[in-house]
Design a protein around this motif. Structure first.
Motif, mmCIF file in Angstrom:
data_model
loop_
_atom_site.group_PDB
_atom_site.id
_atom_site.type_symbol
_atom_site.label_atom_id
_atom_site.label_comp_id
_atom_site.label_asym_id
_atom_site.label_seq_id
_atom_site.Cartn_x
_atom_site.Cartn_y
_atom_site.Cartn_z
ATOM 1 N N SER A 195 17.188 28.499 3.917
ATOM 2 C CA SER A 195 17.774 27.479 3.950
ATOM 3 C C SER A 195 19.380 27.450 4.416
ATOM 4 O O SER A 195 20.234 26.799 3.814
ATOM 5 C CB SER A 195 18.121 27.052 2.487
ATOM 6 N N GLY A 196 19.724 28.433 5.267
ATOM 7 C CA GLY A 196 20.973 28.635 5.888
ATOM 8 C C GLY A 196 22.091 29.309 4.846
ATOM 9 O O GLY A 196 23.065 29.810 5.564
ATOM 10 N N GLU A 197 21.874 29.862 3.734
ATOM 11 C CA GLU A 197 22.607 30.417 3.053
ATOM 12 C C GLU A 197 22.620 31.878 3.336
ATOM 13 O O GLU A 197 21.631 32.486 3.544
ATOM 14 C CB GLU A 197 22.329 30.525 1.527
ATOM 15 N N VAL A 198 23.653 32.516 3.514
ATOM 16 C CA VAL A 198 23.990 34.044 4.090
ATOM 17 C C VAL A 198 24.523 34.637 2.934
ATOM 18 O O VAL A 198 25.702 35.251 2.960
ATOM 19 C CB VAL A 198 24.398 34.374 5.418
ATOM 20 N N ARG A 199 23.701 34.952 2.080
ATOM 21 C CA ARG A 199 24.231 35.712 0.720
ATOM 22 C C ARG A 199 23.171 36.320 -0.119
ATOM 23 O O ARG A 199 21.846 35.863 0.246
ATOM 24 C CB ARG A 199 25.209 35.077 -0.099
ATOM 25 N N LEU A 200 23.388 37.204 -0.910
ATOM 26 C CA LEU A 200 22.319 37.821 -1.663
ATOM 27 C C LEU A 200 22.104 37.243 -3.084
ATOM 28 O O LEU A 200 21.097 37.534 -3.670
ATOM 29 C CB LEU A 200 22.558 39.554 -1.694
ATOM 30 N N SER A 201 23.029 36.536 -3.638
ATOM 31 C CA SER A 201 22.895 35.896 -5.067
ATOM 32 C C SER A 201 22.333 36.676 -5.954
ATOM 33 O O SER A 201 21.289 36.656 -6.657
ATOM 34 C CB SER A 201 21.968 34.596 -4.547
ATOM 35 N N ASN A 202 22.736 38.097 -5.863
ATOM 36 C CA ASN A 202 22.505 39.074 -7.282
ATOM 37 C C ASN A 202 20.913 39.335 -6.969
ATOM 38 O O ASN A 202 20.324 39.665 -8.018
ATOM 39 C CB ASN A 202 22.591 38.496 -8.417
ATOM 40 N N PHE A 203 20.426 39.727 -5.737
ATOM 41 C CA PHE A 203 19.285 40.083 -5.530
ATOM 42 C C PHE A 203 18.883 41.604 -5.078
ATOM 43 O O PHE A 203 19.573 41.944 -3.825
ATOM 44 C CB PHE A 203 18.293 39.027 -4.369
ATOM 45 N N GLY A 239 16.468 26.460 -1.030
ATOM 46 C CA GLY A 239 16.568 25.336 -0.258
ATOM 47 C C GLY A 239 15.518 23.969 -0.775
ATOM 48 O O GLY A 239 15.478 23.213 -0.102
ATOM 49 N N ASN A 240 14.972 24.497 -2.007
ATOM 50 C CA ASN A 240 13.911 23.183 -2.700
ATOM 51 C C ASN A 240 14.714 21.982 -2.723
ATOM 52 O O ASN A 240 14.402 20.888 -2.672
ATOM 53 C CB ASN A 240 13.416 23.889 -3.793
ATOM 54 N N GLY A 241 15.915 22.160 -3.533
ATOM 55 C CA GLY A 241 16.666 21.004 -4.004
ATOM 56 C C GLY A 241 17.200 20.127 -2.805
ATOM 57 O O GLY A 241 16.877 19.104 -2.908
ATOM 58 N N ARG A 242 17.584 20.906 -1.595
ATOM 59 C CA ARG A 242 17.986 20.123 -0.464
ATOM 60 C C ARG A 242 17.014 19.414 0.308
ATOM 61 O O ARG A 242 16.956 18.308 0.709
ATOM 62 C CB ARG A 242 18.540 21.114 0.420
ATOM 63 N N TRP A 243 15.651 20.044 0.144
ATOM 64 C CA TRP A 243 14.539 19.432 0.759
ATOM 65 C C TRP A 243 14.331 18.101 0.092
ATOM 66 O O TRP A 243 14.108 17.087 0.769
ATOM 67 C CB TRP A 243 13.420 20.389 0.600
ATOM 68 N N ALA A 244 14.393 18.044 -1.244
ATOM 69 C CA ALA A 244 13.978 17.080 -1.971
ATOM 70 C C ALA A 244 14.993 15.986 -1.702
ATOM 71 O O ALA A 244 14.738 14.682 -1.485
ATOM 72 C CB ALA A 244 14.005 17.409 -3.566
ATOM 73 N N LYS A 245 16.182 16.367 -1.702
ATOM 74 C CA LYS A 245 17.323 15.373 -1.435
ATOM 75 C C LYS A 245 17.188 14.798 -0.127
ATOM 76 O O LYS A 245 17.500 13.312 -0.265
ATOM 77 C CB LYS A 245 18.710 16.133 -1.625
#
Ligand code: IPE
Ligand code: IPE
Ligand code: MG
Length: 264
Positions: free
Chosen positions: A208-216, A39-45
């Motif tokens: 940041s509200g995303e509900v996935r693992l993104s390869n983690f 969520g860093n990008g959205r925080w900046a946006k």
């Protein structure tokens, strides 16, 4: 049951941070907490700032969360800092992200040493730029004797890549007849993962509200408790961390067994 209800009611504590920390410490603390810092990008946006400003702010959150994790007696804090898929981002952003470990560690290394924190890394080290490698190596070297919190950065980490590498290593052992295919079991596979020396995460947090693992940590998270929050990583603070731990402490981990008899 009554006790459970009572605990639920008091879950979102209103006490001071110090009181909350003390209460949380009286219960079962997750030994290994892994966080997908998103969520860093959205925080900046939201603030009409460039994305890199969000990454810079996120670094301050890393400091805050490291401190409280250490204070709570968490043994390992794994932070997903850069994925093998993040190379798809614009070069400028990647360059900035590769400089962050250097900036973070230059600024906070003395503090980490003072707090007895041990810095480690999982991920593909060889592909990192030299300056990133050097900062990480320096921090690892200077903190290797510490035995407080292990601050484990997942940097250029991808779980599928990790599994591919593990399979290759095991295949080589079979090819040179060091082991037979019948010797392959869960603990052998685990011993070839980048996390071989660590216990599996007890708790995974994603911001940041995303509900996935993104390869983690696809293997390691098999029985972890998950906590998702809408809060963006730069806004994630000690209170958010305590919310997640308090939520964890109310979970009933069964590991496939029946209530009250679950074992890791
Ligand atoms: C997380 O924030 C940091 C990294 C993935 C390196 P993002 O950069 O993904 O921020 P959003 O998801 O675009 O808001
Ligand atoms: C996951 O976040 C990787 C890190 C936090 C380092 P991303 O922002 O890259 O994940 P996706 O692309 O939204 O799944
Ligand atoms: Mg993201």
């Amino acid at each position: 049951m009554l006790e459970k209800l009572f605990r639920k009611k008091t879950r979102v504590s209103s006490g001071s941070l110090i009181e909350r920390i003390a209460n949380v410490k009286c219960r079962d603390i997750p030994a290994h907490v892994a966080i997908i810092m998103d969520g860093n990008g959205r925080w900046a946006k939201q603030r009409s700032l460039p994305r890199i400003a969000g990454h810079h702010e996120g670094m301050k959150t890393v400091r805050k969360i490291t401190r409280i994790a250490n204070e709570l007696g968490i043994k390992v804090l794994t932070l997903y800092a850069f994925s093998t898929e993040n190379w798809k981002r614009p070069k400028l952003e990647i360059d900035f992200l590769m400089k962050l470990p250097g900036e973070f560690l230059t600024t906070y290394l003395p503090e980490l040493i003072e707090q007895n924190v041990k810095v480690e890394m999982i991920g593909n080290f060889d592909e990192l730029p030299n300056h990133t490698k050097n900062s990480i190596l320096k921090a690892m070297e200077e903190t290797k004797g510490n035995n407080g919190l292990t601050l484990n950065f997942a940097m250029n980490y991808g779980s599928r890549l990790e599994l591919v590498e593990a399979v290759k290593e095991i295949a080589t052992l079979i090819a040179d007849q060091s082991i037979k295919s019948d010797d392959i079991n869960e603990s052998l596979i685990e011993s070839h993962l980048m996390t071989a020396h660590l216990t599996d995460p007890d708790l995974l947090i994603r911001t940041s509200g995303e509900v996935r693992l993104s390869n983690f940590m696809l293997w390691q998270l098999a029985y972890s408790e998950f906590s998702f929050t809408d809060v963006l990583w730069p806004d994630f603070d000690e209170k958010c961390m305590l919310n997640a731990i308090e939520e964890f402490q109310l979970r009933n981990r069964r590991f496939g067994s029946i209530e009250g008899e679950g074992k890791a």
